[in-house]
Design an enzyme around this catalytic site. Structure first.
Site, PDB file in Angstrom:
ATOM      1  N   CYS A 136       0.743  -1.321   0.382  1.00 33.47           N
ATOM      2  CA  CYS A 136       0.224  -0.803  -0.174  1.00 33.47           C
ATOM      3  C   CYS A 136       0.646   1.296   0.201  1.00 33.47           C
ATOM      4  O   CYS A 136       1.329   1.811   0.955  1.00 33.47           O
ATOM      5  CB  CYS A 136      -1.140  -0.595   0.833  1.00 33.47           C
ATOM      6  N   CYS A 139      -0.359   4.598   2.031  1.00 31.01           N
ATOM      7  CA  CYS A 139      -0.458   4.182   3.990  1.00 31.01           C
ATOM      8  C   CYS A 139       1.366   3.956   3.959  1.00 31.01           C
ATOM      9  O   CYS A 139       1.778   4.979   4.482  1.00 31.01           O
ATOM     10  CB  CYS A 139      -0.383   2.791   4.151  1.00 31.01           C
ATOM     11  N   ASP A 140       2.511   3.540   3.244  1.00 29.22           N
ATOM     12  CA  ASP A 140       4.058   3.242   3.455  1.00 29.22           C
ATOM     13  C   ASP A 140       4.471   4.946   2.714  1.00 29.22           C
ATOM     14  O   ASP A 140       5.643   4.462   3.827  1.00 29.22           O
ATOM     15  CB  ASP A 140       3.781   2.667   3.920  1.00 29.22           C
TER      16      ASP A 140
END
Ligand code: FAD
Ligand code: NAP
Length: 331
Positions: A136, A139-140
């Protein structure tokens, strides 16, 4: 365990399919109860710009899903932040148990559990998940500022992730196992034009290197078998998604590697009264708008099935009298 609650319509999943089904079902006075699952809002909450949702030239995925949630709520859907851990479709009313200990007895069920990210299946990938290996970028990506990143895959997700990661990385390398991408042409153009992105064709990842954090990838040429090391600090796996059908495996007919089979042109599954929508049933289109469309179809199918009464239950015994009231009743 608390007393079971009787509901007219249970919706499992809170992606575009689940929320659209909820909007239609609530407006049909079915008082739907929607269980959100581990990822409220579904896959679109893991992306940034969505540029193909009709009516929005560009909208952030999480914003779009927050709007869908409040729309569903405003129409009268009861939204439960929980996970359905067991679903018994063998008798009516259908019985759902959640991780939080809730037991729901439903006259009809709409399944909209979508899909989950696939992984390469390497032990080194598993060991370094959260230490440089991710599925992701939204997200990261932020954790990889000033670093070199590899993205594995050749579809829309891989290309979008690669483009997004250029916001953080000094260099992004896309690794694909073939010599052409399956991503849309417009995305490919952006990828090929981007000065920070390089593509390594015809290679697979054999190992993620590093002890406590990613330090590189060992790659293998698919034709020659020749190996090379790509130094990088982040590895984003973007090789697609698998349908989240574990809950109903063995209870419903599945096909094409686990997708719930529906009657063509409808959302009816192999069990009367159980409907399926979105990526869970769709190995072809897998889009937000098609999932939403199927969510609408599922709500209409469920409404008609409920309105037709017990005789719809071909070959099955209806063990409970249907509650004509749209409101939730308690056992
Ligand atoms: P999902 O969005 O997968 O939602 C599934 C829901 O089911 C989740 O809420 C989950 O919590 C819930 N769930 C699962 N198991 C359970 C359980 N046991 N109990 C309760 N709930 C459960 N499509 C586009 O059209 N445009 C784009 O720009 C686009 N970008 C994308 C970017 C990325 C990174 C990805 C991964 C996908 C993208 N897609 C895009 C595809 C799109 O996100 C999907 O087609 C769409 O989200 C599918 O919707 P869905 O409702 O079927 O399922
Ligand atoms: P996808 O289209 O299925 O593509 C998966 C890619 O990963 C393919 O290129 C595949 O290679 C590769 N792959 C699969 N298994 C692999 C393995 N074990 N090792 C190495 N590579 C592997 O998946 P997706 O990109 O996640 O897209 C899913 C759906 O969401 C699609 O329908 C897509 O259109 C949609 N989506 C849309 C948008 C958008 O509209 N902007 C954005 C993201 C996603 P091969 O090509 O060789 O098979």
């Amino acid at each position: 365990m608390p007393d079971p609650r009787r509901v007219r319509l249970l919706i499992v999943g809170s992606g575009p399919a689940g929320y659209t089904a909820a909007i239609y079902a609530a407006r049909a006075m079915l008082a739907p109860v929607l269980v959100q699952g581990l990822e409220p809002g579904g896959q679109l909450t893991t992306t940034t710009e969505v540029e193909n949702w009709p009516g929005d030239e560009s909208v952030q995925g999480p914003d779009l899903m927050a709007r869908m949630e409040s729309h569903a709520r405003a129409m009268g859907t009861e939204i439960v932040m929980d996970i359905v851990s067991r679903l018994d479709l063998s008798r009516r009313p259908f019985r759902a148990e959640t991780d939080g200990g809730l037991v729901l007895l439903a006259d009809a069920v709409i399944l909209a559990t979508g899909a989950r990210a696939k992984w390469l299946g390497l032990p080194s990938e598993e060991r370094l998940k959260g230490f440089g290996v991710s599925a992701c970028a939204t997200c990261d990506g932020f954790f990889f500022r000033g670093k070199e990143i590899a993205v594995i895959g050749g579809g829309n997700t891989a290309v979008e992730e690669a483009l997004f990661l250029t916001n953080f990385a000094t260099r992004v390398t896309l690794i694909h196992r073939r010599d052409s991408l399956r991503a849309e042409k417009i995305l490919q153009d952006r990828l090929f034009r981007h000065p920070k992105i390089e593509v390594i064709w015809n290679h697979t990842v054999e190992e993620v290197l590093g002890e406590s954090a990613v330090e590189g990838l060992r790659l293998r040429h698919v034709a020659t078998g020749e190996e090379r090391i790509l130094p990088c600090q982040g590895a984003f796996v973007a090789i697609g998604h698998a349908p989240a059908s574990d809950l109903v495996a063995g209870q419903l007919e599945l096909h094409n590697g686990g997708y719930v089979k529906v009657e063509p042109g409808s959302t009816r599954t192999s069990v009367p009264g159980v409907f399926a929508a979105g990526d869970l049933t769709d190995h072809v289109y897998r889009q937000a708008v098609t999932s939403a469309g199927m969510g609408c179809m599922a709500a209409l199918d469920a409404e008609r099935w409920l309105a037709a009464g017990p005789e719809s239950a071909v070959g099955e015994t209806v063990s409970q009298t249907r509650d004509p009231s749209p409101a939730l009743s308690h056992y």
